[in-house]
Scaffold this motif. Structure first.
Motif, PDB file in Angstrom:
ATOM      1  N   PHE A  27      -2.495 -58.641 -11.758  1.00  0.00           N
ATOM      2  CA  PHE A  27      -3.606 -57.756 -11.417  1.00  0.00           C
ATOM      3  C   PHE A  27      -4.488 -58.347 -10.323  1.00  0.00           C
ATOM      4  O   PHE A  27      -4.827 -57.676  -9.348  1.00  0.00           O
ATOM      5  N   ASP A  28      -4.882 -59.610 -10.461  1.00  0.00           N
ATOM      6  CA  ASP A  28      -5.816 -60.178  -9.486  1.00  0.00           C
ATOM      7  C   ASP A  28      -5.180 -60.303  -8.113  1.00  0.00           C
ATOM      8  O   ASP A  28      -5.840 -60.119  -7.086  1.00  0.00           O
ATOM      9  N   HIS A  38      -2.984 -58.260  -6.843  1.00  0.00           N
ATOM     10  CA  HIS A  38      -2.985 -56.925  -6.247  1.00  0.00           C
ATOM     11  C   HIS A  38      -4.379 -56.549  -5.751  1.00  0.00           C
ATOM     12  O   HIS A  38      -4.514 -55.848  -4.738  1.00  0.00           O
ATOM     13  N   VAL A  39      -5.428 -57.008  -6.444  1.00  0.00           N
ATOM     14  CA  VAL A  39      -6.789 -56.783  -5.957  1.00  0.00           C
ATOM     15  C   VAL A  39      -6.986 -57.487  -4.615  1.00  0.00           C
ATOM     16  O   VAL A  39      -7.496 -56.896  -3.649  1.00  0.00           O
ATOM     17  N   VAL A  89      -7.804 -55.414  -1.053  1.00  0.00           N
ATOM     18  CA  VAL A  89      -9.200 -55.329  -0.654  1.00  0.00           C
ATOM     19  C   VAL A  89      -9.325 -55.080   0.848  1.00  0.00           C
ATOM     20  O   VAL A  89      -8.589 -55.641   1.659  1.00  0.00           O
ATOM     21  N   TYR A 139     -14.617 -56.609  -3.793  1.00  0.00           N
ATOM     22  CA  TYR A 139     -13.633 -56.915  -4.834  1.00  0.00           C
ATOM     23  C   TYR A 139     -13.865 -56.050  -6.070  1.00  0.00           C
ATOM     24  O   TYR A 139     -12.898 -55.661  -6.743  1.00  0.00           O
ATOM     25  N   GLU A 149     -12.316 -52.710  -5.229  1.00  0.00           N
ATOM     26  CA  GLU A 149     -10.856 -52.755  -5.295  1.00  0.00           C
ATOM     27  C   GLU A 149     -10.368 -52.933  -6.731  1.00  0.00           C
ATOM     28  O   GLU A 149      -9.315 -52.404  -7.103  1.00  0.00           O
ATOM     29  N   THR A 150     -11.132 -53.666  -7.551  1.00  0.00           N
ATOM     30  CA  THR A 150     -10.769 -53.807  -8.961  1.00  0.00           C
ATOM     31  C   THR A 150     -10.750 -52.447  -9.649  1.00  0.00           C
ATOM     32  O   THR A 150      -9.816 -52.116 -10.394  1.00  0.00           O
ATOM     33  N   ARG A 172     -10.339 -49.591  -8.224  1.00  0.00           N
ATOM     34  CA  ARG A 172      -9.218 -48.820  -7.673  1.00  0.00           C
ATOM     35  C   ARG A 172      -7.903 -49.250  -8.306  1.00  0.00           C
ATOM     36  O   ARG A 172      -7.066 -48.409  -8.662  1.00  0.00           O
ATOM     37  N   GLN A 173      -7.722 -50.575  -8.488  1.00  0.00           N
ATOM     38  CA  GLN A 173      -6.475 -51.061  -9.073  1.00  0.00           C
ATOM     39  C   GLN A 173      -6.353 -50.684 -10.546  1.00  0.00           C
ATOM     40  O   GLN A 173      -5.236 -50.533 -11.058  1.00  0.00           O
TER      41      GLN A 173
END
Length: 323
Positions: free
Chosen positions: A171-172, A174-175, A179, A192, A195-196, A198-199
């Motif tokens: 996960f991180d 992909h963030v 971004v 961030y 984007e978090t 959004r992810q």
């Protein structure tokens, strides 16, 4: 007569020896590799720090980066060309530092060891600066560059690319990959968070096979820590040390949007390591397998793609620590 030298441990957990002030020779010849995209406030901090250094008689060579890879090239060229510097200063965020470290690592196997690395924090998170307990005030940074002790620290490698503080998969990563740089310049750490969120809606929540020193585990995300902090001063791996031979391998065991959000909240509250489905184990060598081409972040930039092999660099980095 010099004072007796005693053992000490910095806030980063890097063990070394104190040095009497009379024994210290201030560093005078500096190569400063600068990411010029920092905001106005950070540029003022840069100018103030350089002014402090010049007032102490430093001869400074400035190299501004213009694109990705420049900081790495400048650091490598400085050593390969035999330029004489007392320190190389990475002035930027963790990404700039990461490039400089990779430039130094590329030449460590041959010839003399390169100069020690100093940090002038100008980035969004400045995780390495937090890890070593560096006060970002210009006077404190200048004092550290001039006379801070240089100590060897272990550098990790992900498919041959170095990282100093952490590498992450899942996960991180992909963030980090998603971004927006424009939004990052506008919002800083807020980019961030955007984007978090959004992810949380688009991340497919894969599972990853993680083999640590020959033992296989299954995880939703992985962070391989060299230091305690993540994303600033959030504690991810309380026992991690920059000078330790082993990594602290952090396994997020449960998948899904709710669990990703729960892990993020626990990290923000300093309770991540207390969750029963978050596991930390020491390891020296590991492989991570998942969807081919999935990003691997190192120090906040994408440094590799899956599958990835992570191990310590055979040579250590000399890092200048706060006085």
């Amino acid at each position: 007569m010099s004072l007796e030298k005693e053992r000490f441990v910095t806030s980063a957990g890097v063990e070394g020896r104190t040095v009497a002030a009379a024994d210290m020779q201030p560093r005078q010849r500096l190569l400063v590799i600068v990411n010029p995209k920092a905001g106005r406030r950070r540029r003022r901090r840069l100018r103030a720090t350089l002014d402090q250094l010049r007032r102490h008689g430093c001869r400074i060579t400035l190299r501004d980066t213009t694109k990705a890879g420049d900081a790495e090239s400048f650091a490598r060229a400085a050593v390969e060309e035999g330029a004489v510097y007392d320190a190389i200063v990475a002035a930027g965020g963790d990404g700039t530092i990461n490039e400089v470290v990779n430039g130094l690592a590329a030449v460590r196997a041959v010839g003399p060891a390169p100069p020690p690395l100093a940090v002038l924090p100008l980035g969004t998170a400045n995780v390495l600066a937090a890890e070593i307990g560096l006060d970002p005030a210009p006077a404190a940074v200048a004092r550290t560059i001039l006379a801070g002790p240089a100590r060897p620290v272990t550098v990790g490698m992900a498919n041959g690319r170095c990282f100093t503080v952490m590498a992450g998969v899942g996960f991180d990563a992909h963030v980090v990959a998603g971004v927006s740089l424009r939004l990052k310049r506008l919002l800083g750490r807020g980019a961030y968070l955007v984007e978090t969120l959004r992810q949380l809606h688009r991340f497919p929540f894969h599972r990853y096979a993680v083999t640590v020193d020959g033992v296989r585990y299954d995880a939703a995300s992985v962070i391989v820590a060299r230091g305690r902090y993540y994303g600033g001063r959030f504690v991810c791996a309380p026992l991690a040390r920059l000078d330790a031979p082993d990594f602290q391998v952090c396994l997020f065991l449960k998948s899904g949007r709710w669990n990703a959000l729960r892990y993020a909240v626990a990290l923000a509250l300093g309770r991540l390591h207390r969750l029963p489905d978050y596991r930390i184990l020491p390891g020296r060598r590991l492989t991570i397998v998942g969807p081919a081409g999935d990003p691997v972040q190192g120090d906040g930039d994408i440094v590799a793609r899956l599958p990835v092999a992570i191990e310590p660099s055979p040579r250590r980095l000399d890092l200048i620590l706060p006085v």
